[in-house]
Design an enzyme around this catalytic site. Sequence first.
Site: not given
Length: 438
Positions: A37, A100, A203, A225
């Site tokens: 992850d 990211k 994810e 999330d």
Amino acid sequence: MSGEMSILGSVILALFLAGYLGQQYLPPPKPRVIGLDLGTTFCSVGVFHPGTGEVEVIVDEKGHRSIPSVVSFTPTGVYSGHEGLDLSDIPPQNTIYDAKRFIGKIFNRENLEQESARYPFKVVFNNGSAEFLVTTNSTFTVTPEFIGSRLLLKMKQMAEKQLGIPIEKAVISVPAEFDERQRNYTIRAANLAGLEILRVINEPTAAAMAYGLHKADVFNVLVVDLGGGTLDVSLLNKQGGMFLTRAMAGNNKLGGQDFTQRLLQYATDRVRQQYGVPPTLKDDIHLLRQAVEVAKLNLTKESHVLLKVPLRLQTTGVKQEEEEKVLFQEELTRELFEDLNADLFQKILAPIRTVLLEGHLEKEEVDEIVLVGGSTRIPRIRQIIKEYFGKEPNTSVDPDLAVVTGVAIQAGIMGGSWPLQVSAIEIPNRHLRKTNFS
Ligand SMILES: *[C@@H]1O[C@H](CO)[C@@H](O)[C@H](O)[C@H]1NC(C)=O
Ligand SMILES: *[C@@H]1O[C@H](CO)[C@@H](O)[C@H](O)[C@H]1NC(C)=O
Ligand SMILES: *[C@@H]1O[C@H](CO)[C@@H](O)[C@H](O)[C@H]1NC(C)=O
Ligand SMILES: *[C@@H]1O[C@H](CO)[C@@H](O)[C@H](O)[C@H]1NC(C)=O
Ligand SMILES: *[C@@H]1O[C@H](CO)[C@@H](O)[C@H](O)[C@H]1NC(C)=O
């Protein structure tokens, strides 16, 4: 002839039996495929143990199950994770985080300049891509995928140390909204770290797998999330054992940092009311922010906490600035925290309504709700979601480790250590747009 056949038959049977018994009684093979992850702020690595059927999230040298997504450059080397974070002040321009947000993304000069204004490090434009400018003994640029590769290398080494075998293969998760280019650059980062990527999974799908929903009898799964800075809501649909992302929405300016900021503003106001001046020294503000962050975390479990912070306030004396040392104390309740953030908490429902609308689904048709991200520990947030759907969300897996847990299960499937009939994966979806509220 028939005698020979039956001897051969017995030998084959014996070999099968030996193999079967061997599988039953020999120690199970070590996992050879790891699950990664690579998060915006934290990264984790996990493996699936076929013997016990459990996922192990691997710890770093200090026992942390997540490492910060931070890489620091110094004249003596490149440091990743907690080591990178420890070096992040000297000087701050050489410590890269949030890479990211840049990986594989196409920019034009203007929007990249806007992005880079938010960071202490320098982001430069190179033919449509972002790169980071670093100065140690010399000045050079590094790519977002290079930053990713250093974090992935660190996690590869953590896994190798824990398992005692070399690791060359992995499964990795990416945000559902990542396009093909962003996925390719993520794979490139892994390749730079010496890892072959067997599969890239979304994810939210990973989070659903962490709850075993790939094996359960469910159709519609909603994944919420809520992390430090962003909210992502995905509506998944299970078709023939495969997950399909039906709709995505989110808010890229809503998360734990905003809730901390509201509490910090309150604490600052209380200092001003008690002592006549707000904290102005950089160190004081830093101490207060840290204490408030700890208090916020504690308020997910406790109904009240005592904030206690030593401050050196700059009061104006008769002739000149004077410094007054005080011990600021303030009781904070969960109720106060919820009131300060009431409007922000309500904003969570907007993207939830949108994914249901776009997925042509009534809220009653959602079979399971999965909560991911540290901020979903906040009791009030769980309650808002529970009240909206009229049912309990799934929260039993640590929300910071739900994604890595699911990726590790997928890695276990890819490593062959799983009954074949449940090798559920996902259906790629190339043309889905994400609605953003912010
Ligand atoms: C940077 O400079 C220092 C001191 O001049 C030297 O010890 C170090 O090896 C250099 N680092 C690199 C990567 O060249
Ligand atoms: C710039 O990017 C384009 C498109 O990605 C590519 O075709 C071209 O080769 C690149 N040019 C340089 C100098 O890297
Ligand atoms: C991604 O990688 C695949 C396989 O290497 C390649 O076929 C494809 O063109 C790449 N796509 C983009 C957008 O870079
Ligand atoms: C927060 O919780 C920790 C551990 O539970 C405790 O040691 C600490 O004193 C608490 N802090 C506050 C401000 O209540
Ligand atoms: C969570 O997911 C599991 C499936 O693994 C399910 O059995 C359970 O009822 C779900 N709901 C809650 C509230 O835990």
